[in-house]
Design an enzyme around this catalytic site. Structure first.
Site, mmCIF file in Angstrom:
data_model
loop_
_atom_site.group_PDB
_atom_site.id
_atom_site.type_symbol
_atom_site.label_atom_id
_atom_site.label_comp_id
_atom_site.label_asym_id
_atom_site.label_seq_id
_atom_site.Cartn_x
_atom_site.Cartn_y
_atom_site.Cartn_z
ATOM 1 N NE ARG A 304 60.054 9.295 3.144
ATOM 2 C CZ ARG A 304 60.378 9.787 4.348
ATOM 3 N NH1 ARG A 304 60.105 9.111 5.450
ATOM 4 N NH2 ARG A 304 60.959 10.959 4.465
ATOM 5 C CD GLU A 706 54.437 11.258 4.671
ATOM 6 O OE1 GLU A 706 55.365 11.909 5.170
ATOM 7 O OE2 GLU A 706 54.532 10.646 3.594
HETATM 8 N N1 MTE Z 1 45.785 15.732 6.245
HETATM 9 C C1 MTE Z 1 44.799 16.302 5.532
HETATM 10 N N2 MTE Z 1 43.684 16.694 6.176
HETATM 11 N N3 MTE Z 1 44.894 16.470 4.179
HETATM 12 C C2 MTE Z 1 46.004 16.062 3.490
HETATM 13 O O1 MTE Z 1 46.079 16.232 2.264
HETATM 14 N N4 MTE Z 1 48.233 14.993 3.603
HETATM 15 C C3 MTE Z 1 49.083 14.074 4.351
HETATM 16 C C4 MTE Z 1 49.192 14.514 5.812
HETATM 17 N N5 MTE Z 1 47.897 14.769 6.366
HETATM 18 C C5 MTE Z 1 47.074 15.444 4.217
HETATM 19 C C6 MTE Z 1 46.919 15.321 5.625
HETATM 20 C C7 MTE Z 1 50.423 13.954 3.801
HETATM 21 S S1 MTE Z 1 50.698 12.883 2.538
HETATM 22 C C8 MTE Z 1 51.470 14.637 4.316
HETATM 23 S S2 MTE Z 1 53.048 14.449 3.721
HETATM 24 C C9 MTE Z 1 51.296 15.611 5.392
HETATM 25 O O2 MTE Z 1 49.958 15.713 5.836
HETATM 26 C C10 MTE Z 1 51.769 16.972 4.872
HETATM 27 O O3 MTE Z 1 51.597 17.967 5.800
HETATM 28 P P1 MTE Z 1 52.600 18.188 7.040
HETATM 29 O O4 MTE Z 1 53.978 18.089 6.483
HETATM 30 O O5 MTE Z 1 52.239 19.517 7.514
HETATM 31 O O6 MTE Z 1 52.329 17.098 8.021
HETATM 32 N N1 HPA Z 2 58.957 12.263 1.324
HETATM 33 C C1 HPA Z 2 57.921 12.842 0.718
HETATM 34 N N2 HPA Z 2 58.016 13.481 -0.399
HETATM 35 C C2 HPA Z 2 59.204 13.546 -0.978
HETATM 36 C C3 HPA Z 2 60.326 12.954 -0.405
HETATM 37 C C4 HPA Z 2 60.197 12.282 0.816
HETATM 38 O O1 HPA Z 2 61.148 11.750 1.391
HETATM 39 N N3 HPA Z 2 61.346 13.182 -1.211
HETATM 40 C C5 HPA Z 2 60.864 13.879 -2.257
HETATM 41 N N4 HPA Z 2 59.566 14.109 -2.111
HETATM 42 MO MO1 MOS Z 3 53.022 13.298 1.611
HETATM 43 S S1 MOS Z 3 52.955 11.543 0.587
HETATM 44 O O1 MOS Z 3 54.776 13.295 1.685
HETATM 45 O O2 MOS Z 3 52.615 14.412 0.401
#
Ligand code: MTE
Ligand code: HPA
Ligand code: MOS
Length: 773
Positions: A304, A706
């Site tokens: 990534r 993210e």
């Molecule tokens: N927001 C909160 N409050 N707590 C979390 O642990 N994780 C982050 C983001 N926002 C997180 C967060 C990460 S690393 C990711 S990948 C996404 O939320 C995952 O949730 P989503 O796919 O529903 O956005």
């Molecule tokens: N993003 C986050 N988590 C993951 C991915 C990715 O692209 N691939 C495997 N785990």
């Molecule tokens: Mo988020 S780093 O893809 O859990």
């Protein structure tokens, strides 16, 4: 509509793992860990510990009935050390006792004898010794090598970024119960229930059907529980399996900080070539990723980084190479951004280097090279619905970028010991798991006979608001109120083979599956209404729980229709499957169409530095962000604010310090500083760009989790801008985090050498390349 959970959170009613009433007969687990970062395990003597009061069992690798292996991508990680230890904090044995205190007290009676081996903490050194987790990867577009000769300007440099502790409020843990048929049920604080299930089954030597994993919610994950919740789930399950009693394992904060992996530190080389008009012609980057002692998710994180090596710029000639380097730190892992922040930091460093050497504002170079519609990324996917210029221009106009710059210049001219700095941080983030197969999800929807609805998916609620969004999708699709919907716990028995809640794609994947299931149910109910009331099906809708025929109320509503369906023996349940269409990627050529779509945005950051003390304040972060058609502006704004502040922490205060023996020195909140109310920006504006969203985004509401973390990178460059206002000609290394200490040392490069003799052990990287900045 607000996030569904906060009221219960602040009243203390939400149930986290540690709130679950403890079942009679529960044993408490404590983990015996390696105190040496690398060595040969000579002897493991548990006899004295077994004599301690309350101790029931002590499990070692020999007690594992199945395979001692929990590696997700590469099978290189034992659950309990065997033969060798590879990092400090590596689990070696598991104590099971009648109380938490007894389990902890027994730990010091376990004798672990290790013959030490050389310890690696520096990724470049590891690479030089051939210690790579996987073979290096290179992404190429055009021909950078041939392009340098034609460039008016070429600059080279090095950029270093540090790791980051996830610091989820709820530490890692699991509670496992033996079940009747020789199986186990695990309540786990995990983003990846299926990962816990799969690895536990492997460790126990049973089928996955014998392992049920249930997750109600997490007190934060941030990537730290995508893969690294697995050992604690598997250990608790192993204990329950062997002891035939429930086993609870919860790490305390310091154990969690010591034993778990973090964001990967990177050490990188860059080379950038521009023409006279500041168009970037060529870019070369080499990334050395500090993977730690096992693969974990490092190869995916590395990939990534390569996908995002050029951030939101179009560059016709690119060569980006990445090495995943094996060191003796705890295996580093997913952390919000998943390698993208590290890659973006390097290209932004390259642009800053060029700008500083050419005497122009970095924003001149940034703006000129933004992606446009149809431009190719180095992996050959074209932009479709590109909002890079719109985001930049909206932010610049709305927040008056020229005015901000003038203000900074005037302030700096008027103040000798206070300097302000400004930076623009545009971002572009690809949405989808980069492993195409992972982009699938399922939803199981039940309508009960009273018209209430239960929705189960693979989505894990960790604060990001995914349950709220799924409830909204169900309510909107069925035409009923959100109050009728319950989003159930995430359970591997109800929804199987799930991808982790990660990659910001959880609401898209699970929301789309929910939408499909609800559509099928709606269609079924409306066909019944059409038959019973002799109406034209095509003209039927449900709105606010009323059935409408050609826009006018028909003689039935949600409750009546549901009840009628039951008495007609029509199924009120639906299981739907969603797989993101059109995705493909060839990891041999590194070309394809890996992302459903991209998210764009731009942040303007201003900081003020106290040039006597090195302390600073983030005055304002002003953001224009591409949400598409936001399903939930309150939740989405929260994600931007939290993400931006978390990114600022990574770039400024959060300094992980390991010594040369691989020991974490910043091992508590006394020595590891995260942003608080005082270090958060004084102003944090979020503007919702007017963008259409994307059909592959759930109800056109784009993924948001993210991307905002990367806005924090702007703070690093704003601080650099302020330091340069005080010391215009001092070369500054590209080295994050920019802690107040580092600011001070950069402000006074000729200060007594005793001051500079202090160097953080975190900056051990052996950089040898010649640099321009
Ligand atoms: N927001 C909160 N409050 N707590 C979390 O642990 N994780 C982050 C983001 N926002 C997180 C967060 C990460 S690393 C990711 S990948 C996404 O939320 C995952 O949730 P989503 O796919 O529903 O956005
Ligand atoms: N993003 C986050 N988590 C993951 C991915 C990715 O692209 N691939 C495997 N785990
Ligand atoms: Mo988020 S780093 O893809 O859990």
């Amino acid at each position: 509509m607000n996030h569904l959970d906060p009221a219960r959170h602040v009243r203390g009613e939400s149930q986290y793992l540690d709130d679950i009433p403890v079942q009679h007969g529960t044993l408490y687990a404590a983990v015996v860990e390696s105190a040496v970062a690398h060595g040969q395990l000579l002897r493991l003597d548990v006899a004295a510990a077994l004599e301690q009061p309350g101790v029931v069992h002590i499990l070692t690798a020999q007690d594992i009935p199945g395979e001692n292996q929990i590696g997700g991508i590469v099978p290189d990680e034992p659950l309990l050390a065997e033969g060798h230890v590879h990092f400090r904090g590596q689990p070696v044995a598991l104590v099971l006792a009648e109380s938490e205190h007894a389990a902890q007290a027994a730990l010091r009676h376990v004798r672990v004898e290790v013959a030490p081996l050389p310890v690696l903490v520096d990724p470049r050194q590891a690479a030089a010794q051939g210690e790579l987790i996987v073979p290096p990867r290179t992404f190429r577009l055009g021909d950078a090598e041939a392009a340098w000769a034609g460039c008016a300007h070429v600059f080279e440099g090095v950029a270093e970024s540090g790791g980051q502790e996830h610091l989820y409020i709820e530490t890692q843990g699991a509670y496992a119960f033996p079940t009747e048929m020789g199986g186990v049920r695990i309540i786990s604080s995990t983003q990846g229930p299926t990962a816990v299930q799969r690895h536990t089954a492997r460790v126990l030597g049973v089928g996955m059907h014998q392992v049920e994993v249930d997750v109600t919610r997490l007190g934060g994950g941030f990537g730290g529980k995508e893969d690294q919740a697995t050992p604690w789930g598997a250990l608790a399950a192993l204990g329950a399996f062997v002891a035939r009693r429930p086993v609870k394992l919860v790490l305390d904060r310091m154990a969690d900080m010591r034993m778990t992996g973090k964001r990967h530190p990177y050490s990188s080389d860059f080379k950038i070539g521009l023409d006279e008009n500041l168009t970037i012609v060529a870019y070369e980057a080499t990334f050395f990723q500090n993977a730690g002692a096992a693969a974990d998710l490092s190869p995916a994180v590395l990939e990534r980084t390569l996908f995002h090596a050029t951030n939101t710029y179009f560059i016709p000639n690119v060569t980006a190479t990445a090495y995943s380097c094996r060191t003796n730190l705890p295996p580093n892992t997913a952390f919000r951004g998943f390698g993208v922040p590290q890659g973006m930091f390097v290209i932004e460093s390259a642009i800053a280097c060029a700008a500083e050497r050419l005497g122009v504002a970095a924003s001149e170079i940034q703006r000129r090279n933004l992606l446009r519609e149809g431009d190719l990324f180095p992996y050959r996917q074209p932009t479709e619905g590109c909002h890079a210029e719109q985001a930049w221009d909206t932010a610049a106009a709305l927040y008056d970028l020229p005015g901000l710059r003038r203000e900074v210049e005037e302030f700096n001219a008027a103040h000798r010991l206070q300097k302000k700095g400004l930076a623009v941080m545009p971002i572009c983030f690809g949405i989808s798991f980069t492993k195409t197969a992972m982009n699938q999800a399922r939803a199981l929807v039940h309508i009960y006979t009273d018209g209430s609805v239960g929705v189960s998916t693979g989505a894990v609620e960790m604060g990001q608001g995914v349950n709220t969004k799924i409830a909204q999708v169900a309510a909107r699709t069925l035409g009923i109120s959100v109050g009728r919907i319950k989003v159930e716990s995430t359970n591997t028995t109800r929804v199987a083979n799930t991808s982790p809640s990660a990659a910001s794609a959880t609401a898209d994947l699970n929301g789309k599956a929910t939408e499909l299931a609800c559509r099928a149910l709606r269609e079924r109910l409306l066909r019944l209404a059409a038959t019973e009331l002799q109406l034209d099906y095509e003209g039927l809708h449900i709105e606010d729980e009323q059935v409408l025929a050609a826009g006018k109320p028909a003689d039935t509503n949600w409750e009546k229709l549901v009840s009628a369906a039951y008495w007609q023996r029509i199924s009120l349940s639906e299981n739907a499957h969603y797989a993101t269409p059109d995705l493909h990627f060839n990891p041999e050529t590194n070309q394809g169409y890996p992302f459903a779509y991209h998210v764009y945005g731009t942040a303007l950051t201003t900081v003020r530095v106290d040039c006597l003390r090195g302390t600073y304040e983030v005055e304002a972060v002003r953001i224009a962000h591409d949400f598409g058609q936001s399903l939930n502006p309150a939740v989405d704004r929260g994600q931007i604010e939290g993400g931006a502040v978390q990114g600022i922490g990574w770039m400024t205060l959060e300094e992980l310090v390991y010594n040369e023996e691989g020991r974490l020195l910043s091992n508590s909140l006394n020595s590891y500083k995260i942003p608080d109310l005082y270090s958060a920006p004084k102003v944090l504006d979020v503007h919702f760009l007017d963008t259409p969203g994307h059909p592959r985004a759930v109800l056109r509401s784009k993924a948001v989790g993210e991307p905002p973390l990367m806005y924090g990178i702007g703070t690093y460059f704003a601080l650099r801008d302020a330091i340069r206002a005080f010391r215009p000609d001092t070369p500054l290394p590209f080295s994050a985090p920019m802690t107040p200490e580092k600011v001070l040392l950069n402000l006074y490069p000729d200060a007594p050498s005793t001051l500079h003799a202090w160097t953080s052990p975190a900056q051990l990287n052996s950089v040898t390349t010649s640099v321009d900045c």
